[in-house]
Design an enzyme around this catalytic site. Structure first.
Site, PDB file in Angstrom:
ATOM      1  CG  HIS A   1     -11.986 -14.032 -21.843  1.00 47.35           C
ATOM      2  ND1 HIS A   1     -11.907 -12.607 -22.107  1.00 47.35           N
ATOM      3  CD2 HIS A   1     -13.067 -14.242 -22.854  1.00 47.35           C
ATOM      4  CE1 HIS A   1     -13.038 -11.832 -23.347  1.00 47.35           C
ATOM      5  NE2 HIS A   1     -14.064 -13.648 -22.978  1.00 47.35           N
TER       6      HIS A   1
ATOM      7  CG  HIS B   1     -17.426  -9.604 -20.864  1.00 45.01           C
ATOM      8  ND1 HIS B   1     -16.343  -8.945 -21.291  1.00 45.01           N
ATOM      9  CD2 HIS B   1     -17.286 -10.942 -21.406  1.00 45.01           C
ATOM     10  CE1 HIS B   1     -16.065  -9.765 -22.143  1.00 45.01           C
ATOM     11  NE2 HIS B   1     -16.801 -10.954 -22.558  1.00 45.01           N
TER      12      HIS B   1
ATOM     13  CB  CYS C   1     -15.146  -9.800 -25.727  1.00 45.12           C
ATOM     14  SG  CYS C   1     -16.647 -10.039 -25.898  1.00 45.12           S
TER      15      CYS C   1
END
Length: 406
Positions: A288, A325, A155
């Site tokens: 994030h 995400h 990620c």
């Protein structure tokens, strides 16, 4: 020629996700609070605990390579349109890409996973798969002559692509770089996060006390980066500066972040130090903010330490409630968002944030629940990944580039 201290600028941006098919529409929908959530129908989710995600309803056609892209996998087809959008905004065409040292950095988690998943179902279709397939196919289509990189830092991969692009430009190995992050919705990722019980069954609520987990999404974000003198020589006005980056690793746990946030703190401080600024000068943090308790609380701990003495409370928000995400695409999309924030002097809210988790509260942090308008000169964008991979980048408005160095 020595370019080691060259100012690195963004001259083009492109994006594609479930709330926007280009950078402007994406930005408008972010501010409007649009949510790209829907029932997954790319594969069977009937036996999955969570069954929704931010899945694209259709794939945009490539403007330059419509016929060639038809035989490519879903991930490559997702990233091609925003690459074309970013190049066009930067005033570049196919001839420009093939005529100089134009490089490409792709950040991804799953890579071109579709051919593998089809083969697992007994449907080998001859498409090229694997982590490197995306960059290889795009480099071939554009006839790129510069360095080609693929980063699979989960990620955080999009930020790694941006950081490497900065290095290639300052080394002189490239005249311009296409930095991109992309991931497609995949059965493997969806099933994996379900098995970890890390996914929400309804919505993603970053930093909210009632959060239930993350929502998976798909999409791509792209930045065209070059040295400022190169952009000025072409008569192109920079959209933003990339001032610095920080990359660290905790190795705390295979999936769980270090609750003490030591690596995240170091990454932010390294990015700020490379930018030549002080943390108190940061106006906004693109968090994030995955909507999982462990990640949200770790990041809040890191932010409290880095911005403990911020004079006005640094603004913070996460856009994962809007688009899910998007794994390796997340930080690249968030970098595009940061450029739009610098351009418009507005900041997006954290969607679905109603009751802030007390563990994420601090006087130095202003968690945004509504769009905010005001002076935005310096942005820090964070992205974290499994295995303790931490990344941060610093962006500034064009007029601010290079003026804060101490």
């Amino acid at each position: 020629m020595n370019y080691s201290n060259a100012e690195i600028v963004v001259t083009g941006i492109g994006v594609y996700n479930t709330i926007g098919i280009h950078a402007d529409s994406f930005w408008e929908q972010l501010l409007a609070g649009k949510n790209g959530l829907r029932k997954i129908d790319l594969f069977d989710v009937s036996e999955q605990r969570a069954q929704t995600g931010c899945q694209l309803t259709e794939l945009l056609p490539s403007a330059w390579f419509a016929s060639e892209s038809e035989t490519m996998g879903r991930t490559t087809r997702i990233v091609l349109p925003p690459i074309e959008e970013a190049l066009l905004q930067a005033g570049l065409d196919q001839a420009d890409c093939s005529g100089g040292k134009t490089g490409l950095c792709i950040g991804t988690t799953m890579g071109e996973i579709e051919p593998l998943e089809k083969a697992m179902r007994g449907d080998p279709n001859g498409q090229t798969g694997g982590p490197h397939a995306i960059a290889e196919q795009i480099a071939t289509l554009l006839a790129l002559q510069g360095p080609i990189w693929t980063f699979t830092n989960a990620c955080a991969a999009g930020n790694f692509a941006i950081a490497r692009s900065m290095d290639e430009l300052r080394s002189g190995r490239a005249d311009r770089m296409i930095a991109a992050g992309v991931d497609a919705m995949s059965w493997a990722a969806f099933t994996g996060f379900n098995s970890l019980r890390a996914m929400s069954t309804d919505a993603c609520r970053p930093f909210d006390v009632t959060r239930k987990g993350l929502i998976l999404g798909e999409g791509a974000g792209v930045l065209v980066m070059e040295r400022r003198e190169s952009a000025e020589a072409r008569g192109v006005t920079p959209l933003a500066h990339i001032l610095g980056y920080g990359m660290t690793s905790d190795a705390h746990h295979i999936t769980r972040p270090d609750p003490k946030a030591k690596g995240a703190v170091r990454a932010m401080r390294e990015a700020v130090a490379m930018a030549g600024i002080h943390p108190d000068q940061i106006d906004y943090v693109s968090a994030h903010g995955t909507g999982t308790m462990a990640n949200d609380r770790m990041e809040a701990t890191a932010l409290r330490e880095v911005f403990a003495n911020h004079p006005t409370s640094v603004k913070v928000s996460s856009i994962k409630g809007h688009i899910g995400h998007t794994l390796g695409a997340a930080s690249a999309i968030e970098a595009v968002m940061s450029v739009k924030a610098l351009q418009t002097q507005m900041l997006p809210p954290t969607l679905h944030l109603e009751n802030l988790d007390p563990a994420c509260v601090a006087d130095s942090l202003h968690m945004l629940r509504e769009p905010w308008r005001g002076k935005v000169s310096l942005i820090l964008s964070n992205s974290y990944a499994f295995g303790g991979v931490n990344s941060s980048i610093v962006l500034s408005a064009p007029q601010e580039g290079g003026v804060f160095h101490e």
